[in-house]
Write an enzyme that holds these catalytic residues in place. Structure first.
Site, PDB file in Angstrom:
ATOM      1  CD  GLU A 233      -1.628   2.244   1.605  1.00 27.95           C
ATOM      2  OE1 GLU A 233      -1.763   3.130   0.703  1.00 27.95           O
ATOM      3  OE2 GLU A 233      -2.003   2.637   2.916  1.00 27.95           O
ATOM      4  CB  CYS A 267      -1.875   6.777   1.973  1.00 25.79           C
ATOM      5  SG  CYS A 267      -3.092   5.794   2.780  1.00 25.79           S
TER       6      CYS A 267
END
Length: 486
Positions: A233, A267
């Site tokens: 990720e 993020c």
């Protein structure tokens, strides 16, 4: 053993000292984890569920203690850290309660060719999972791997960021206290990047990594040597699309929170906005009005990673030099360790502020002719993690969402998917690969196992040389005719 010091990004004061764990320490942790995993497996679905929920309740009872640890290491306000812990609890709870339903053995259709077989599909644990966590959300983000991996029946060796090691130590020690009969099932190792590399090189059965695309490539290279699977990720450059008929007050409120919360160090935070021309000016005014009321150091914390200050400043300077405007803030907003809110307008699409992850409280608001152009620009990014859409109707918003490449999309809000544990989370491209959360997140830490059980002798056993050739031919011809017809 060598140690390293952790300092508060807000004050520079020492907040901890931790050991630098090396390859031998990690090898020992993996062996210990395998032993604990065997005990964990014998507990069965119900036993694991009871213990994970017990850990969850323990963490909930110690929320303030954990939040203070997070705040000390990251600099974020305690109220933000409490909210982060709550999100982690939501996901741990879901994983514990749904693991059996997702991963239990179930019967699946055998098909006409194999009607004499009972077909079963189940999942078995991988074994030991290595989790390499980030510093921006040091509880919530790694819990998307830790909680789901444990629920799937695995042991976990967790390497937190070297900026937030005490948070990782807290998680492992709290698990041992809450689940004393499975000591060693969750272990934390601390250290810099070399410790993370040693974990990736260790005899783990999967690595779950959260961090930058550049570091992910290095981890992937290490994992490739042993064919160790990797879940990566790697961040995003998330966009918000605002239509001409959207509720601009709601859109502006969402954009400012999505861009500025946690000092923009999210993020899936908002970094780009594409607004249809007719509402662009008004939306910019509303965003500036709301962002101006925020106070760095009170509303949100400092830049946890000091080097990120330079990235944020460079992005702003290059955007302004290329013709962008800053109705709020600018390079002067970078006053370490804080970055005060910045709003950029009409930023060239090839500017780093539009193509690279800024990871700071900066948002670029560009005008587009229509929603089609907004979709094209959103999809032009190398990142494809999250996005949001604001339109006058839900149907129109869903139509736009369906055309986006992003792994997750919120309609009428930002980051709505983060708090829904049943939804998988992850992206493609520079945002990485694989999924955490939801059923896909549980399956990410398990191996499917297919089993067939012969129920009776078939008319023509195609897996036996004893079957007469004529009978085999008739069976094959019958199958051919059926597939040619239907």
């Amino acid at each position: 053993m060598a140690t390293f010091i952790v300092r508060s990004p807000a004050t520079g004061e020492q907040v901890g000292e931790h050991p630098v764990h090396g390859a031998d320490d990690i090898a020992h942790a993996v062996v210990r984890g395998r032993e604990a995993a065997a005990v964990w497996a014998n507990l069965g679905w119900s036993g694991r569920r009871v213990r994970l929920l017990g850990w969850k309740r323990s963490l909930a009872g110690r929320m303030d203690e954990l939040a203070r640890t997070v705040a000390a290491e990251t600099g974020k306000p305690v109220h933000d850290a409490r909210a982060e812990v709550l999100l982690a609890l939501v996901h741990l709870d879901w994983a514990a309660r749904h693991a059996r339903g997702v991963l239990r053995v179930r019967r699946v259709p055998s098909g006409m060719l194999s009607v004499h077989q009972r077909a079963l599909l189940g999942y078995r644990p991988l074994g030991v999972v290595g989790v390499i966590g980030p510093w921006n959300y040091p509880v919530y983000t790694p819990m998307g791997s830790i909680g789901y991996a444990l629920a799937a029946g695995n042991a976990v060796v967790f390497k937190p960021s070297e900026l937030t090691p005490a948070t990782g130590v807290f998680l492992a020690s709290s698990f041992d206290e809450a689940v004393p009969d499975c000591a060693g099932l969750l272990q934390t190792v601390t250290g810099p990047g070399s410790t993370g590399q040693a974990l990736a090189e260790a005899d783990v059965d999967k690595v779950a990594f959260t961090g930058s695309p550049g570091t992910a490539r290095k981890v992937a290279e290490v994992c490739a040597r042993s064919l160790t699977p990797l879940l990566a990720e790697c961040g995003g450059k998330d966009a918000v699309i605002v239509g001409a008929d959207a509720d601009l007050e709601a859109a502006a409120d969402a954009v400012v929170w999505g861009a500025m919360a946690n000092a923009g160090q999210t993020c899936a935070g908002v970094e780009r906005v594409y607004a249809v021309e007719s509402v662009h000016e008004r939306l910019c005014a509303l965003i500036v009005e709301r962002a101006r009321s925020l106070s760095a150091g009170e509303t949100y914390g400092p830049m946890t990673l000091a080097s990120q200050l330079g990235v944020v400043e460079r992005h702003m300077k290059e955007a302004l030099a290329a013709g962008a405007r800053a109705p709020l803030g600018g390079p002067e907003s970078v006053r370490g360790p804080y970055v005060h809110p910045v709003v950029l307008v009409d930023v060239p699409e090839d500017s780093p502020a539009m193509t690279e992850e800024t990871f700071g409280p900066v948002v670029a608001v560009n005008r587009v002719r229509d929603l089609d152009e907004a979709v094209r620009r959103t999809n032009a990014s190398a990142y494809a993690l999250g996005a949001a859409v604001f339109t006058g109707s839900r149907r129109a918003g869903l139509d736009v969402a369906d055309r986006l490449n992003s792994g997750s999309v919120s309609v009428g809000s930002v980051l709505g998917f983060a708090a829904v544990p049943a939804l998988p989370f992850g992206g493609t491209g520079e945002s990485g690969y694989g999924r955490i959360h939801g059923a896909e997140g549980l399956r990410a830490f398990a191996v499917p196992r297919s089993v067939t059980v012969k129920r009776f002798a078939p008319y023509a056993d195609l897996t036996s040389f004893a079957t007469a050739r004529e009978k085999t031919a008739r069976a094959v011809e019958l199958g051919r005719r059926l597939h040619a017809r239907f």
